[in-house]
Design an enzyme around this catalytic site. Structure first.
Site, PDB file in Angstrom:
ATOM      1  N   LYS A 108       0.800  -1.229   0.000  1.00 11.89           N
ATOM      2  CA  LYS A 108       0.000   0.000   0.000  1.00 11.89           C
ATOM      3  C   LYS A 108       0.835   1.282   0.000  1.00 11.89           C
ATOM      4  O   LYS A 108       0.347   2.338  -0.407  1.00 11.89           O
ATOM      5  CB  LYS A 108      -0.934   0.011   1.204  1.00 11.89           C
ATOM      6  N   SER A 111       0.583  -9.623  -0.592  1.00 15.34           N
ATOM      7  CA  SER A 111       0.304  -8.189  -0.460  1.00 15.34           C
ATOM      8  C   SER A 111       0.764  -7.563   0.853  1.00 15.34           C
ATOM      9  O   SER A 111       1.011  -6.362   0.921  1.00 15.34           O
ATOM     10  CB  SER A 111      -1.192  -7.919  -0.645  1.00 15.34           C
TER      11      SER A 111
END
Length: 406
Positions: A54, A303
């Site tokens: 992110k 992720s």
């Protein structure tokens, strides 16, 4: 929108993101390759400075803001990883950051977000409720809202992952990406198709939060009635409205994964790659077993790795149970000296390791005939478990497998 998700924008983002994010190198996995019959490479975004990919989208988005927009202060909503990305990037740019997080967010993610200097507000049970409150505060206080996924600039920043993958593995056949709201999937799939239309991109969702799958079926973004998954980073009810057309155009397949598959994937990752990957990041690893092709080069994007210790402990315990490396049995034995020692000797002889005993003398009014003994033990797996149970039965003990005593 079309200008932002362009090859020029992706190239620009790749250079800008290097200032904050690590260029994570692919890790070839012999274990997962043998499991699914493909050449599997892991993209370890769990090793980023904030513990997740992110940081890419947040940093690039903030770089595109005007000085005036940054001076107003930034606000966002996140279940954790985007929060840390925005907090880190805001600190780098000298901006105030306010982060609204669901009340269910793991404490580690809350504390890490605060450690970057952000103000954290806990509100709502799921991301969607936190986002609504963040938008309300943005309107009331004049903050600049940084959407965690439904923003072309954010998606462009996330797409730099695809740039790195293709640079390192030009002949990649499939890229697997986890999906919550769809920002990562949008960026990766859009850039991948630009660079090589033959690359297939598979989106992977929790079965209990499959908003993209249902939206693609409906041909428009739909909102789930509720979400239920241990993959908190992808517990999103509605995919992004703005980015949805890109997902429609560039996602080749959606795979859904059950929570118990994530539990097993966690153990696989820790034991075979010595990496801690959070449940959302494990979606693409768990999905490998569902691939209906062989002998392809596959990249699984991990992720993030921001998992709190309590969650980790629970996942390990349940993973060991699911792998049948921890199990419980119940047996009846006469209440007389030596019986417990005899049972323990049989288990030891088969190399079982007792970790808990529960001796119930009151299971029957005839204690000389029947005392219940519940035993929880460790073993090497399913076959070893069966050997231990069979040895107890052969010795005359009426032994049945039962629910594991935690």
């Amino acid at each position: 929108m079309s200008e932002m998700l362009s090859l020029a924008a992706f190239e620009e983002a790749t250079e800008i993101v290097k200032k904050a994010a690590t260029e994570t190198k692919l890790v070839y996995s012999e274990y997962f390759s043998s499991q699914c019959g493909n050449k599997v490479y892991l993209k370890p975004e769990n090793t980023q400075v904030t513990g997740a990919y992110k940081i890419r989208g947040a940093y690039y988005k903030i770089s595109t803001l005007t000085d005036e927009e940054r001076a107003k202060g930034l606000i966002t909503a996140s279940a954790g990883n985007h929060a840390q990305g925005v907090a880190y990037a805001a600190k780098a740019y000298g901006c105030k950051a306010v982060i609204v997080m669901p009340t269910t967010t793991p404490l580690m993610k809350v504390n890490r977000t605060k450690s970057y200097g952000a103000e954290v507000i806990l509100h709502g049970d799921v991301y969607d409720e936190a986002a609504a409150y963040a938008l309300k505060l943005a309107d009331e206080e004049g903050y600049t809202f940084i959407h965690p996924f439904d923003d072309p600039a954010v998606a462009t920043g996330q797409g730099t992952i695809a740039m790195e993958i293709i640079k390192e593995l030009p002949l990649v056949d499939y890229i697997l990406v986890p999906v919550g709201g769809g920002g990562l999937a949008t960026g990766v799939s859009t850039l991948a198709k630009m660079m090589n239309p033959k690359i297939k991109v598979i989106a992977v969702e929790p079965a209990g939060a499959n908003c993209l799958q249902e939206s693609l079926k409906a041909g428009k973004p739909v909102t789930l009635d509720g979400v239920s998954t241990i993959a908190d980073g992808t517990a999103v009810k509605t995919p992004g409205q703005v980015i949805f057309p890109y997902l429609q155009q560039n996602i080749d397949q959606v795979i859904t994964v059950q929570d118990d598959e994530l539990v097993v994937a966690f153990l696989d990752m820790v034991e075979n790659h010595k990496m801690v990957v959070e449940n959302s990041g494990l979606l693409t690893v768990a999905a490998l077993k569902q691939l209906n092709f062989k002998d392809k080069k596959v990249v699984s994007v991990l992720s993030g790795g921001n998992m709190d210790i309590i969650t980790m402990s629970s996942v390990v315990q349940h993973g060991l149970i699911r792998r049948e490396r921890i199990f419980s049995v119940s047996t009846l034995l006469p209440d007389k000296p030596g019986e417990l020692v005899n049972v323990a000797s049989i288990i030891a002889g088969k190399q079982g390791n007792v970790i808990r005993l529960d001796h119930n003398q009151f299971v029957s009014t005839n204690r000389s005939a029947a005392v219940e003994l519940k035993i929880t033990m460790e073993c090497f797996g399913s076959e070893h478990k069966r050997e231990i149970i069979h040895a107890l039965q052969e010795a005359g003990y009426n032994t049945q497998e039962t629910t594991v005593m935690m």
